[in-house]
Design a protein around this motif. Structure first.
Motif, PDB file in Angstrom:
ATOM      1  N   ASP A 291       0.834  -1.620  -0.059  1.00  0.00           N
ATOM      2  CA  ASP A 291       0.014   0.002  -0.142  1.00  0.00           C
ATOM      3  C   ASP A 291       1.064   1.362  -0.333  1.00  0.00           C
ATOM      4  OD1 ASP A 291      -2.377  -1.656  -0.111  1.00  0.00           O
ATOM      5  OD2 ASP A 291      -2.361  -1.602   2.025  1.00  0.00           O
ATOM      6  N   THR A 292       2.313   1.482   0.399  1.00  0.00           N
ATOM      7  CA  THR A 292       2.877   2.579   0.231  1.00  0.00           C
ATOM      8  C   THR A 292       3.938   2.146  -0.529  1.00  0.00           C
ATOM      9  OG1 THR A 292       3.919   1.839   2.339  1.00  0.00           O
ATOM     10  CG2 THR A 292       2.015   3.172   2.814  1.00  0.00           C
ATOM     11  N   ARG A 293       4.811   3.424  -1.223  1.00  0.00           N
ATOM     12  CA  ARG A 293       6.148   2.892  -1.670  1.00  0.00           C
ATOM     13  C   ARG A 293       6.828   4.246  -1.156  1.00  0.00           C
ATOM     14  NH1 ARG A 293       9.626   0.351  -3.582  1.00  0.00           N
ATOM     15  NH2 ARG A 293       7.793  -1.550  -4.581  1.00  0.00           N
ATOM     16  N   ARG A 294       7.876   4.380  -0.939  1.00  0.00           N
ATOM     17  CA  ARG A 294       8.298   6.222  -0.636  1.00  0.00           C
ATOM     18  C   ARG A 294       7.293   6.156   0.808  1.00  0.00           C
ATOM     19  NH1 ARG A 294      10.005   6.976  -6.453  1.00  0.00           N
ATOM     20  NH2 ARG A 294      11.404   5.567  -6.796  1.00  0.00           N
ATOM     21  N   GLY A 295       6.917   6.229   1.540  1.00  0.00           N
ATOM     22  CA  GLY A 295       6.033   6.810   2.408  1.00  0.00           C
ATOM     23  C   GLY A 295       4.735   7.530   1.455  1.00  0.00           C
ATOM     24  N   LYS A 296       4.055   6.931   0.486  1.00  0.00           N
ATOM     25  CA  LYS A 296       3.506   7.072   0.222  1.00  0.00           C
ATOM     26  C   LYS A 296       2.326   5.994  -0.315  1.00  0.00           C
ATOM     27  CE  LYS A 296       5.553  11.733  -0.699  1.00  0.00           C
ATOM     28  NZ  LYS A 296       6.021  12.660  -1.941  1.00  0.00           N
ATOM     29  N   PRO A 297       1.045   7.121  -0.831  1.00  0.00           N
ATOM     30  CA  PRO A 297       0.468   5.823  -0.877  1.00  0.00           C
ATOM     31  C   PRO A 297       0.665   5.594  -2.324  1.00  0.00           C
ATOM     32  CG  PRO A 297      -1.099   7.567  -0.989  1.00  0.00           C
ATOM     33  CD  PRO A 297       0.263   8.290  -0.245  1.00  0.00           C
ATOM     34  N   ALA A 298       0.789   3.967  -2.598  1.00  0.00           N
ATOM     35  CA  ALA A 298       1.754   3.406  -3.566  1.00  0.00           C
ATOM     36  C   ALA A 298      -0.335   4.247  -5.292  1.00  0.00           C
ATOM     37  CB  ALA A 298       1.129   1.726  -3.652  1.00  0.00           C
ATOM     38  N   VAL A 299       0.414   3.683  -5.767  1.00  0.00           N
ATOM     39  CA  VAL A 299      -0.388   4.069  -6.964  1.00  0.00           C
ATOM     40  C   VAL A 299      -2.087   3.767  -7.172  1.00  0.00           C
ATOM     41  CG1 VAL A 299      -0.513   3.772  -9.413  1.00  0.00           C
ATOM     42  CG2 VAL A 299       1.472   4.990  -8.917  1.00  0.00           C
ATOM     43  N   HIS A 300      -1.778   2.039  -6.891  1.00  0.00           N
ATOM     44  CA  HIS A 300      -3.454   1.919  -7.228  1.00  0.00           C
ATOM     45  C   HIS A 300      -4.100   2.262  -5.905  1.00  0.00           C
ATOM     46  CE1 HIS A 300      -0.633  -1.009  -4.709  1.00  0.00           C
ATOM     47  NE2 HIS A 300      -1.844  -1.725  -4.390  1.00  0.00           N
ATOM     48  N   LYS A 301      -2.951   2.602  -4.442  1.00  0.00           N
ATOM     49  CA  LYS A 301      -4.173   3.205  -3.374  1.00  0.00           C
ATOM     50  C   LYS A 301      -4.111   4.871  -3.785  1.00  0.00           C
ATOM     51  CE  LYS A 301      -4.679   1.295  -0.010  1.00  0.00           C
ATOM     52  NZ  LYS A 301      -5.935  -0.313  -0.177  1.00  0.00           N
ATOM     53  N   ARG A 302      -3.601   5.151  -4.291  1.00  0.00           N
ATOM     54  CA  ARG A 302      -3.799   7.036  -4.583  1.00  0.00           C
ATOM     55  C   ARG A 302      -4.659   6.873  -5.913  1.00  0.00           C
ATOM     56  NH1 ARG A 302       0.543  11.482  -6.244  1.00  0.00           N
ATOM     57  NH2 ARG A 302      -1.236  12.616  -7.621  1.00  0.00           N
ATOM     58  N   PHE A 303      -5.047   5.533  -6.824  1.00  0.00           N
ATOM     59  CA  PHE A 303      -6.352   6.478  -7.687  1.00  0.00           C
ATOM     60  C   PHE A 303      -8.104   4.877  -6.495  1.00  0.00           C
ATOM     61  CE2 PHE A 303      -3.117   7.085 -10.157  1.00  0.00           C
ATOM     62  CZ  PHE A 303      -3.934   7.883 -11.133  1.00  0.00           C
ATOM     63  N   GLU A 304      -6.882   4.463  -5.598  1.00  0.00           N
ATOM     64  CA  GLU A 304      -9.064   3.828  -4.687  1.00  0.00           C
ATOM     65  C   GLU A 304      -9.128   5.453  -4.641  1.00  0.00           C
ATOM     66  OE1 GLU A 304      -6.865   0.148  -2.805  1.00  0.00           O
ATOM     67  OE2 GLU A 304      -8.953   0.307  -1.420  1.00  0.00           O
ATOM     68  N   GLY A 305      -8.487   5.392  -3.744  1.00  0.00           N
ATOM     69  CA  GLY A 305      -8.165   6.559  -2.836  1.00  0.00           C
ATOM     70  C   GLY A 305      -9.549   7.526  -3.965  1.00  0.00           C
ATOM     71  N   LEU A 306      -8.871   8.642  -5.119  1.00  0.00           N
ATOM     72  CA  LEU A 306      -9.548   9.028  -6.174  1.00  0.00           C
ATOM     73  C   LEU A 306     -10.880   8.553  -6.098  1.00  0.00           C
ATOM     74  CD1 LEU A 306     -10.089  11.031  -8.508  1.00  0.00           C
ATOM     75  CD2 LEU A 306      -8.439   9.706 -10.051  1.00  0.00           C
ATOM     76  N   HIS A 307     -11.474   7.220  -6.641  1.00  0.00           N
ATOM     77  CA  HIS A 307     -12.766   6.630  -6.892  1.00  0.00           C
ATOM     78  C   HIS A 307     -13.459   6.784  -5.712  1.00  0.00           C
ATOM     79  CE1 HIS A 307     -15.064   3.589  -6.916  1.00  0.00           C
ATOM     80  NE2 HIS A 307     -15.461   3.336  -7.917  1.00  0.00           N
ATOM     81  N   ALA A 308     -13.228   6.193  -4.217  1.00  0.00           N
ATOM     82  CA  ALA A 308     -13.282   6.655  -3.106  1.00  0.00           C
ATOM     83  C   ALA A 308     -14.130   8.530  -3.036  1.00  0.00           C
ATOM     84  CB  ALA A 308     -13.314   6.309  -1.570  1.00  0.00           C
ATOM     85  N   ALA A 309     -12.752   9.216  -3.507  1.00  0.00           N
ATOM     86  CA  ALA A 309     -13.324  10.988  -2.965  1.00  0.00           C
ATOM     87  C   ALA A 309     -14.389  11.119  -4.212  1.00  0.00           C
ATOM     88  CB  ALA A 309     -11.497  11.603  -3.043  1.00  0.00           C
ATOM     89  N   SER A 310     -14.328  11.192  -4.876  1.00  0.00           N
ATOM     90  CA  SER A 310     -15.458  11.505  -5.642  1.00  0.00           C
ATOM     91  C   SER A 310     -16.534  10.725  -6.227  1.00  0.00           C
ATOM     92  CB  SER A 310     -14.153  10.900  -7.101  1.00  0.00           C
ATOM     93  OG  SER A 310     -13.141  11.169  -7.389  1.00  0.00           O
ATOM     94  N   ASP A 311     -16.719   9.686  -5.029  1.00  0.00           N
ATOM     95  CA  ASP A 311     -17.781   8.820  -5.404  1.00  0.00           C
ATOM     96  C   ASP A 311     -18.119   7.819  -6.352  1.00  0.00           C
ATOM     97  OD1 ASP A 311     -19.577   7.890  -3.556  1.00  0.00           O
ATOM     98  OD2 ASP A 311     -20.860  10.245  -3.433  1.00  0.00           O
ATOM     99  N   TRP A 312     -17.707   7.538  -7.260  1.00  0.00           N
ATOM    100  CA  TRP A 312     -17.442   7.313  -8.345  1.00  0.00           C
ATOM    101  C   TRP A 312     -18.320   5.686  -8.170  1.00  0.00           C
ATOM    102  CZ3 TRP A 312     -12.397   8.764 -10.862  1.00  0.00           C
ATOM    103  CH2 TRP A 312     -12.616   9.385 -11.055  1.00  0.00           C
ATOM    104  N   ARG A 313     -18.676   5.104  -8.865  1.00  0.00           N
ATOM    105  CA  ARG A 313     -19.424   4.105  -9.071  1.00  0.00           C
ATOM    106  C   ARG A 313     -18.006   2.498  -8.902  1.00  0.00           C
ATOM    107  NH1 ARG A 313     -24.083   4.441 -12.261  1.00  0.00           N
ATOM    108  NH2 ARG A 313     -23.329   1.921 -13.820  1.00  0.00           N
ATOM    109  N   GLY A 314     -19.025   1.752  -8.683  1.00  0.00           N
ATOM    110  CA  GLY A 314     -18.331   0.386  -8.892  1.00  0.00           C
ATOM    111  C   GLY A 314     -17.364  -0.004  -8.043  1.00  0.00           C
ATOM    112  N   SER A 315     -16.834  -0.790  -7.669  1.00  0.00           N
ATOM    113  CA  SER A 315     -14.844  -1.188  -6.766  1.00  0.00           C
ATOM    114  C   SER A 315     -13.950  -0.396  -7.078  1.00  0.00           C
ATOM    115  CB  SER A 315     -14.377  -2.839  -6.912  1.00  0.00           C
ATOM    116  OG  SER A 315     -13.203  -2.628  -6.749  1.00  0.00           O
ATOM    117  N   GLY A 316     -13.110   0.444  -5.597  1.00  0.00           N
ATOM    118  CA  GLY A 316     -12.515   2.035  -6.285  1.00  0.00           C
ATOM    119  C   GLY A 316     -11.563   0.440  -5.765  1.00  0.00           C
ATOM    120  N   GLU A 317     -11.193  -0.534  -5.664  1.00  0.00           N
ATOM    121  CA  GLU A 317     -10.786  -1.460  -5.249  1.00  0.00           C
ATOM    122  C   GLU A 317     -10.070  -2.085  -7.227  1.00  0.00           C
ATOM    123  OE1 GLU A 317      -9.561  -4.521  -2.727  1.00  0.00           O
ATOM    124  OE2 GLU A 317      -8.723  -5.735  -4.206  1.00  0.00           O
TER     125      GLU A 317
END
Lengths: 369, 369
Positions: free
Chosen positions: A113-139
């Protein structure tokens, strides 16, 4: 410098010699600026992709592979002047895009989930999905994005290499080595995944994974690519192998030790993450070989437990030290480092490059990222 | 040939002209033989990877992209003789490796379990995991393998293109178009994933996805790459765009229609798979725009339902027909096809190529795979 010295940061890193790291960063930034234009053409929706890739590519990292490629070129007689020098730096920098692709896809496969102390890319976009309230699976969205961003970096690596501006004859000489490097690292990754699935990894099999996934990819092949860009012959390629393969193995063994014993503030990863993940390393293979009774049961139970807590990490560390596995790996690192240095002393390379490559032995084997 | 004609197979496919498809297959087989040696060097564990890639690459497919690239080259004056002809075929064939990577990664993202009537790559390796009684998650193993096999095909595409043997000047002219094609298809894929996440796709947004993911990637850019390999100027590139973009859009619209109404025996996919997957297509966007009341509720409920059964598929087909969405898409396909043919008539291309490119309009828009 041997691996038993403390892992303090050094005042002048060999990769900073001649301003290389800044030039690599500048080349990446310029390349990313051009790609941002292509992505913007595709549509507004691409903005988070551009931002994520810019952050990922420019946020640091040691730039080891560009460093080895560049100094492989200098060592083979490459002259860093004017347009030819800038072209060589761009060609070397392209290896960082290959590495970015490998890291993005690796984190996705490992669900790190982390890379160099920051969210890994897949987690970053999972976060974007959640923040945007999009449909379907964030993962699912995060995974798809990481897959595609890794693919982009992979193709860009070749685009930057082939378009670096080095002379066509140099490119023609170096491209086959660049190609085999890419196939080897992906094959090595597959062997690694296979090793984890097969379980009960032997020391020998773990070292084979290291050879292809790390030693050739991180050090030997970047040196070869650099040498070929300067028109070097087989003798120098062989000398670089004699230096690069043991050094690369030492580099990965150091990484494995840091994955278990490293300071999270320096590694950028939670303590004991490799243990939690059940990463098949030579260190753990040795500990397994040398353990019995309670120690063996502890390894069997705790390695690969995603819920492993600090106490469990401490217990495993005690086993790895208690069995003598840690000391043996440190001894292996010393021996491999010694072989690399001896090969370097005998190599027919330019003296300024020899000095930097000697310094990189230390930087690679005590690296903190 | 217009899209309203029955989708029967044609006796002589335009891609078989001059034995092209067999030459593409032979070039792929020869390339795969060389890579098999590299993979064998890495270790015995690579054998299933080699086998899976060989099967995937050689099991058929229309070879549309190599076809458009090759005929783009011929149309621009490329002369298919001797070593230069073989090199051009190899360069065109490299697009099939890019497509293999896209399909392997696409199936992974979509969790599509079959491809051309056989298990998708991630399912094949999940099966290997189960049959071998390995540890950990079989799904995780399959996903990692598909990720890495797709990465291999992606790098091999460039390796085959750059190493095709075409003249350095031709390669230098064509490589930037090859590069932008790759970035565009990945960006288009991301837009597609984004579109599904955002939901409520408009017809306009769906057409934008098609433009980047399909029209440019399948037809326009392969033609451009071929033209540049023959040293063509901007005029011919523009003519190829005027032909390729509408044709590419028609091609994808046909694919979307087949995804809903196609015969599984011909498409190689279960009936209604696109509906089950909730794929955002122009066809469905139009049906949504034109529906209300019970029809709208049915679309909302059933599209994207993974458990959709044959009765549900039939209900959705009725809605798509009943709203007139199907007829509108068929009319769009006809109009786009007409534009493509008109542009082709006016294009400054060699006559034998013009004849084949005319035939490809039919092949692309009534394709059955």
């Amino acid at each position: 410098m041997t691996s038993s010295q403390p892992h303090t940061s050094r005042t002048v890193h060999p990769l900073d010699r001649d301003g290389l790291r800044e030039r690599v960063n500048a080349a990446l930034a310029a390349f990313m600026d051009r790609q941002a234009e292509v992505l913007a053409e595709v549509g507004e929706g691409m903005a988070p992709v551009t931002a994520a890739l810019r952050d990922f590519l420019l946020d640091g990292g040691k730039r080891l592979r560009p460093g080895f490629c560049y100094w492989g070129w200098r060592g083979a007689g490459g002259v860093d002047e004017g347009a030819a020098g800038a072209a060589a730096v761009r060609a070397a920098t392209s290896l960082e895009l290959l590495q970015a692709s490998a890291l993005i896809h690796d984190d996705l496969m490992d669900r790190s989930d982390t890379r160099r102390g920051k969210p890994a890319v897949h987690k970053r976009f999972e976060g974007l999905h959640a923040a945007s309230d999009w449909r379907g699976s964030g993962e699912g969205f995060g995974s798809a994005a990481a897959l595609l961003l890794g693919d982009l970096c992979l193709t860009w690596s070749d685009e930057m290499f082939s378009g670096s501006g080095v002379a066509p004859s140099a490119l023609a000489a170096a491209k086959p080595l660049f190609d085999v490097m890419r196939t080897e690292v992906m094959a090595g990754q597959y062997l690694d995944v296979l090793e984890q699935a097969m379980g009960g990894g032997s020391v020998e099999r773990s070292r084979r994974v290291i050879r292809f996934k790390s030693a050739k990819y991180t050090i030997e092949r970047p040196l070869h690519v650099g040498a070929a860009l300067a028109g070097a012959g087989d003798d120098l390629l062989a000398a670089y192998s004699a230096y690069g393969l043991p050094l690369g193995e030492a580099f990965q063994l150091r990484d494995d030790v840091l994955g278990v014993f490293g300071d999270p503030a320096e590694t950028g990863k939670p303590a004991g993450d490799d243990l939690r993940e059940g990463k098949r390393t030579v260190l753990l293979a040795l500990a397994a070989e040398r353990s019995s009774g309670a120690q063996a049961r502890l390894l069997d139970e705790l390695v690969g437990d995603p819920a492993l807590d600090d106490a469990g990490v401490k217990d495993l560390r005690d086993v790895i030290q208690g069995t003598g596995a840690l000391a043996e790996v440190e001894a292996m690192i010393d021996a491999l480092t010694g072989r690399a240095l001896a090969a370097l002393d005998a190599a027919p390379v330019a003296e300024d490059a020899r000095a930097v490559l000697r310094g990189l032995v230390g930087a690679a084997t005590v690296r903190t990222v």
